[in-house]
Design a protein around this motif. Sequence first.
Motif, PDB file in Angstrom:
ATOM      1  N   VAL A 118     -29.766 -65.582 -13.984  1.00  0.00           N
ATOM      2  CA  VAL A 118     -29.439 -66.792 -13.215  1.00  0.00           C
ATOM      3  C   VAL A 118     -29.050 -66.460 -11.771  1.00  0.00           C
ATOM      4  CG1 VAL A 118     -27.821 -68.725 -13.039  1.00  0.00           C
ATOM      5  CG2 VAL A 118     -28.722 -68.057 -15.277  1.00  0.00           C
ATOM      6  N   ASN A 143     -26.817 -67.210 -25.428  1.00  0.00           N
ATOM      7  CA  ASN A 143     -26.649 -65.899 -24.759  1.00  0.00           C
ATOM      8  C   ASN A 143     -26.678 -64.746 -25.750  1.00  0.00           C
ATOM      9  OD1 ASN A 143     -25.495 -67.876 -22.796  1.00  0.00           O
ATOM     10  ND2 ASN A 143     -25.094 -66.004 -21.643  1.00  0.00           N
ATOM     11  N   GLU A 153     -26.698 -56.109 -15.524  1.00  0.00           N
ATOM     12  CA  GLU A 153     -26.477 -57.160 -14.532  1.00  0.00           C
ATOM     13  C   GLU A 153     -25.849 -58.365 -15.216  1.00  0.00           C
ATOM     14  OE1 GLU A 153     -30.340 -58.443 -13.127  1.00  0.00           O
ATOM     15  OE2 GLU A 153     -31.010 -58.930 -15.159  1.00  0.00           O
ATOM     16  N   LEU A 204     -23.266 -60.351 -17.997  1.00  0.00           N
ATOM     17  CA  LEU A 204     -21.803 -60.226 -18.102  1.00  0.00           C
ATOM     18  C   LEU A 204     -21.341 -59.069 -18.993  1.00  0.00           C
ATOM     19  CD1 LEU A 204     -18.982 -61.470 -17.443  1.00  0.00           C
ATOM     20  CD2 LEU A 204     -19.177 -62.677 -19.619  1.00  0.00           C
ATOM     21  N   PRO A 259     -15.519 -58.493 -12.314  1.00  0.00           N
ATOM     22  CA  PRO A 259     -15.632 -59.777 -11.616  1.00  0.00           C
ATOM     23  C   PRO A 259     -15.791 -60.943 -12.578  1.00  0.00           C
ATOM     24  CG  PRO A 259     -17.714 -58.573 -11.489  1.00  0.00           C
ATOM     25  CD  PRO A 259     -16.770 -57.712 -12.279  1.00  0.00           C
ATOM     26  N   VAL A 260     -14.846 -61.864 -12.537  1.00  0.00           N
ATOM     27  CA  VAL A 260     -14.924 -63.077 -13.360  1.00  0.00           C
ATOM     28  C   VAL A 260     -15.132 -64.257 -12.413  1.00  0.00           C
ATOM     29  CG1 VAL A 260     -13.634 -64.602 -14.900  1.00  0.00           C
ATOM     30  CG2 VAL A 260     -13.501 -62.112 -15.196  1.00  0.00           C
ATOM     31  N   TYR A 261     -16.225 -64.984 -12.625  1.00  0.00           N
ATOM     32  CA  TYR A 261     -16.556 -66.100 -11.736  1.00  0.00           C
ATOM     33  C   TYR A 261     -15.606 -67.283 -11.987  1.00  0.00           C
ATOM     34  CZ  TYR A 261     -21.231 -63.839 -11.257  1.00  0.00           C
ATOM     35  OH  TYR A 261     -22.271 -62.977 -11.028  1.00  0.00           O
ATOM     36  N   ASN A 279     -15.561 -70.837 -18.237  1.00  0.00           N
ATOM     37  CA  ASN A 279     -16.914 -71.249 -18.657  1.00  0.00           C
ATOM     38  C   ASN A 279     -17.172 -70.663 -20.036  1.00  0.00           C
ATOM     39  OD1 ASN A 279     -16.713 -70.978 -15.658  1.00  0.00           O
ATOM     40  ND2 ASN A 279     -18.621 -72.142 -15.816  1.00  0.00           N
ATOM     41  N   ARG A 296     -19.757 -69.727 -23.252  1.00  0.00           N
ATOM     42  CA  ARG A 296     -21.104 -69.409 -23.728  1.00  0.00           C
ATOM     43  C   ARG A 296     -21.044 -69.214 -25.241  1.00  0.00           C
ATOM     44  NH1 ARG A 296     -21.764 -71.183 -19.460  1.00  0.00           N
ATOM     45  NH2 ARG A 296     -22.936 -70.381 -17.673  1.00  0.00           N
ATOM     46  N   TRP A 349     -22.336 -66.897 -28.023  1.00  0.00           N
ATOM     47  CA  TRP A 349     -22.907 -65.545 -28.028  1.00  0.00           C
ATOM     48  C   TRP A 349     -23.595 -65.211 -29.345  1.00  0.00           C
ATOM     49  CZ3 TRP A 349     -23.264 -63.043 -23.543  1.00  0.00           C
ATOM     50  CH2 TRP A 349     -22.438 -63.467 -22.498  1.00  0.00           C
ATOM     51  N   ASN A 389     -15.469 -67.023 -20.909  1.00  0.00           N
ATOM     52  CA  ASN A 389     -15.794 -65.729 -20.301  1.00  0.00           C
ATOM     53  C   ASN A 389     -14.582 -64.801 -20.238  1.00  0.00           C
ATOM     54  OD1 ASN A 389     -18.413 -66.546 -19.929  1.00  0.00           O
ATOM     55  ND2 ASN A 389     -18.104 -67.196 -17.796  1.00  0.00           N
ATOM     56  N   ARG A 431     -20.123 -69.009  -9.255  1.00  0.00           N
ATOM     57  CA  ARG A 431     -21.581 -69.121  -9.096  1.00  0.00           C
ATOM     58  C   ARG A 431     -21.908 -70.562  -8.686  1.00  0.00           C
ATOM     59  NH1 ARG A 431     -24.620 -67.967 -14.655  1.00  0.00           N
ATOM     60  NH2 ARG A 431     -24.748 -65.830 -13.934  1.00  0.00           N
ATOM     61  N   HIS A 483     -22.619 -73.549 -11.417  1.00  0.00           N
ATOM     62  CA  HIS A 483     -22.296 -72.829 -12.664  1.00  0.00           C
ATOM     63  C   HIS A 483     -22.117 -73.779 -13.853  1.00  0.00           C
ATOM     64  CE1 HIS A 483     -19.629 -69.312 -14.319  1.00  0.00           C
ATOM     65  NE2 HIS A 483     -20.660 -69.582 -15.101  1.00  0.00           N
ATOM     66  N   TYR A 543     -22.074 -73.927 -22.808  1.00  0.00           N
ATOM     67  CA  TYR A 543     -23.268 -73.999 -23.666  1.00  0.00           C
ATOM     68  C   TYR A 543     -22.806 -73.862 -25.116  1.00  0.00           C
ATOM     69  CZ  TYR A 543     -25.874 -72.319 -19.466  1.00  0.00           C
ATOM     70  OH  TYR A 543     -26.404 -72.154 -18.219  1.00  0.00           O
TER      71      TYR A 543
HETATM   72  P1  TYD Z   1     -24.751 -64.044 -17.636  1.00  0.00           P
HETATM   73  O1  TYD Z   1     -24.570 -62.846 -18.492  1.00  0.00           O
HETATM   74  O2  TYD Z   1     -25.324 -63.874 -16.262  1.00  0.00           O
HETATM   75  O3  TYD Z   1     -25.574 -65.094 -18.485  1.00  0.00           O
HETATM   76  P2  TYD Z   1     -25.885 -66.679 -18.179  1.00  0.00           P
HETATM   77  O4  TYD Z   1     -25.587 -66.966 -16.770  1.00  0.00           O
HETATM   78  O5  TYD Z   1     -27.346 -66.729 -18.480  1.00  0.00           O
HETATM   79  O6  TYD Z   1     -25.043 -67.438 -19.140  1.00  0.00           O
HETATM   80  O7  TYD Z   1     -23.340 -64.732 -17.468  1.00  0.00           O
HETATM   81  C1  TYD Z   1     -22.571 -65.146 -18.593  1.00  0.00           C
HETATM   82  C2  TYD Z   1     -21.359 -65.881 -18.081  1.00  0.00           C
HETATM   83  O8  TYD Z   1     -20.524 -64.947 -17.376  1.00  0.00           O
HETATM   84  C3  TYD Z   1     -21.684 -66.970 -17.076  1.00  0.00           C
HETATM   85  O9  TYD Z   1     -20.774 -68.050 -17.258  1.00  0.00           O
HETATM   86  C4  TYD Z   1     -21.439 -66.313 -15.726  1.00  0.00           C
HETATM   87  C5  TYD Z   1     -20.325 -65.336 -16.023  1.00  0.00           C
HETATM   88  N1  TYD Z   1     -20.305 -64.098 -15.225  1.00  0.00           N
HETATM   89  C6  TYD Z   1     -19.105 -63.675 -14.616  1.00  0.00           C
HETATM   90  O10 TYD Z   1     -18.063 -64.339 -14.714  1.00  0.00           O
HETATM   91  N2  TYD Z   1     -19.130 -62.516 -13.905  1.00  0.00           N
HETATM   92  C7  TYD Z   1     -20.258 -61.777 -13.748  1.00  0.00           C
HETATM   93  O11 TYD Z   1     -20.212 -60.720 -13.057  1.00  0.00           O
HETATM   94  C8  TYD Z   1     -21.478 -62.199 -14.396  1.00  0.00           C
HETATM   95  C9  TYD Z   1     -22.758 -61.400 -14.259  1.00  0.00           C
HETATM   96  C10 TYD Z   1     -21.438 -63.376 -15.132  1.00  0.00           C
END
Ligand code: TYD
Length: 365
Positions: free
Chosen positions: A94, A196, A205, A207, A222-224, A229, A231, A233, A266, A299, A302, A306
């Motif tokens: 993504v 996921n 690359e 998470l 790094p946590v966005y 959020n 996912r 798994w 996450n 992101r 974002h 899911y």
């Molecule tokens: P990712 O593994 O890129 O899968 P997707 O975006 O297809 O779900 O990311 C999983 C989750 O983790 C997503 O909510 C974005 C977050 N993330 C971070 O917080 N830090 C990171 O460095 C990355 C790569 C993803």
Amino acid sequence: MTAQTADGSNSILVTGGAGFIGSNFVLRYVADGGRVTVLDLLTYAGNRENLAELEGNPRFRFVQGDICDANLVSALVREVRPQAIVHFAAESHVDRSIVDPGAFIHTNVQGTFTLLEQAKTYWSQLGDVERGNFRFLHVSTDEVYGSLKPEDPAFSELTPYAPNSPYAASKAGSDHLVRAYFHTYGLPTLTTNCSNNYGPFQFPEKLIPLVLLNALDGKPLPVYGDGKNVRDWLYVGDHCSAICRVLESGQPGETYNIGGNSERANLDVVETICSLLDEMKPDSSIGDRRKLIQFVPDRPGHDRRYAIDASRIKRELDWQPKVTFEEGLRRTVKWYLEHMQWVDHVRTGAYRDWIRQNYEERVAQ
Ligand code: TYD
Ligand code: NAD
């Protein structure tokens, strides 16, 4: 798969078989006695080292090439005469799709269109039995459904498409093309929309492997955004078993959602990886790895949550995930710790040299 081609070879063509999920699938399919030709361009995400144990196996063949190359695909299907095409090849990250969406439209939309066209031509010329047995299985994602609120029900096969990232939009486009080839031409397609994945051979690359390897080295994690959020798994081995089941028994023209019943925020995922590493690979110079977590800007666009309702595949095809998230994550951490050479090759880019080292130099001897 049980059905076989007229020569009994149960031969399939797998696109993207050198990537994360594709390589796990190919290793399993060949181990189960199947015959596989992989077509993979070997982009940055493709790694032939993933398939190293199959080199020399007469039931395995690797072809480096682009799914957008109609002449190549046409020649290959006529030569291989597959009973199925299992289509994994894609641009899949993504964050990269936000920076360079064009590559995603090219491979995911144009590439899938090219494959469908060539599959249709090949399939329409088969005899009755082979035409009836042929399948085009398109591997897709839950991201096509968009984002859920906390109280929303999980995505089912009936959830309307609402893709939010260029990646998700390109996969949605490819899903629609697959659907159209069934409805318009009768091509026996199957589509899977999966949550996921994580497990062996995932490019660092995404998470889980990114955090795992940074944490191992004591680097920031790094946590966005706020880390909340969610996912759903699924261990990659379970995804592969689901694809096998759909290939074997899925109804042409249908779609099947595949998920792990494992929704996690996450931040919980990152903290669990830290705990596992502190236990399995303690490092006094790093200490408690949770201290490495850094919240970074979110992101763009974002998706918040899911979740997959996988009741259809359970009810109709008797499939459900076997590996819990805790067990799968422990297995994954163990795998990376035991495969540091693979990690080093990926990090240094040396995996790209591996073909030359392992094949060209071998031939030259
Ligand atoms: P990712 O593994 O890129 O899968 P997707 O975006 O297809 O779900 O990311 C999983 C989750 O983790 C997503 O909510 C974005 C977050 N993330 C971070 O917080 N830090 C990171 O460095 C990355 C790569 C993803
Ligand atoms: P990946 O990025 O690890 O692998 C993609 C593979 O496709 C690579 O080997 C790459 O070299 C190859 N490829 C890319 N462009 C190509 C082209 N033009 N021609 C031929 N080969 C090409 O991806 P992945 O995570 O293994 O995902 C595989 C499939 O599963 C994708 O279609 C993805 O959308 C889907 N999917 C992934 C997840 C996940 O969590 N990773 C979840 C659901 C669905």
